[in-house]
Design an enzyme around this catalytic site. Sequence first.
Site, PDB file in Angstrom:
ATOM      1  N   SER A 192      38.500 -42.363  41.387  1.00 37.57           N
ATOM      2  CA  SER A 192      38.107 -43.122  42.581  1.00 37.57           C
ATOM      3  C   SER A 192      37.201 -44.289  42.222  1.00 37.57           C
ATOM      4  CB  SER A 192      37.416 -42.199  43.583  1.00 37.57           C
ATOM      5  OG  SER A 192      36.203 -41.694  43.060  1.00 37.57           O
ATOM      6  N   ARG A 196      38.958 -48.090  42.632  1.00 39.37           N
ATOM      7  CA  ARG A 196      38.357 -48.912  43.689  1.00 39.37           C
ATOM      8  C   ARG A 196      37.900 -50.252  43.116  1.00 39.37           C
ATOM      9  NH1 ARG A 196      34.945 -45.642  45.035  1.00 39.37           N
ATOM     10  NH2 ARG A 196      35.828 -44.765  46.948  1.00 39.37           N
ATOM     11  N   ASN A 200      40.075 -53.954  43.783  1.00 43.07           N
ATOM     12  CA  ASN A 200      39.460 -55.091  44.472  1.00 43.07           C
ATOM     13  C   ASN A 200      39.379 -56.322  43.568  1.00 43.07           C
ATOM     14  OD1 ASN A 200      38.196 -54.445  47.335  1.00 43.07           O
ATOM     15  ND2 ASN A 200      38.034 -52.590  46.110  1.00 43.07           N
TER      16      ASN A 200
END
Length: 262
Positions: A192, A196, A200
Amino acid sequence: MASYNSPTDYISHHLTNLKVTVASGWTINLDTVVNSFVLGAVTFGILFMVARSMTAGVPGRLQAAIELLIEFVNSQVKEVYHGKSTLVTPIAITVFLWVLVMNSVKLIPIDWLAWVTHLFAPYWRPVPTTDLNTTLALSLSVILLVIVFSVRAKGVGGYIHELFCTPFGSNPLLWPFNFAFQLIELVSKPLSLALRLYGNMFAGEVIFLLIGLLGAVGVGGVIVGGFLQAGWAIFHILVVALQAFIFMMLTVVYLSMAEEHH
């Protein structure tokens, strides 16, 4: 400066790492490694010089900015971390600053950087956090710290007991299910964190490249592209800082959870 035959060629070229094969067939993204260490060395070299020249009187602008940053991170750590280790705040500052600086390279127009990097390398991706290897390495480092903090707080026996007896109970028949649950939780944390940050940053890089393609249209494309680049860069300043903050906060949360007894 390299020439491109198509928009696809332009984008794929800028998204290609400079790879170097080492012993045993391992491949290293040399640009990612060099950029990461150079940015880290410069950032913490500046912090070291400021620390050596700190005064008790009225601080300069750089010293004041760094003091505000440290106070901000320390206040966030105090709210989230409930253990006793004095290392968490330095870890949080290190994570936040390094990720922030690596992310911030994205705000420099990629073609400007290419004018320099193409002098010595055919490919060179300037933003380390757009490489999944970087974000995974950072995340795995955090999880190693989580394991160390867990063992330090609970002892080896206590940590093993938690692995096999939490959350469903200490019945031997439940040990495999407890261990599988704990393993899934342990693996999901670095994934995670890594995905993440990578997602982005990579998406932002692709959008910058798509906007940069407007320059091939002509003068009008250059003008429109310039306005779009400026607007996206201003918005991306928030994304760059926010992603560094999230990565830091999740690191602190995981370290706090590691010292909790179940």
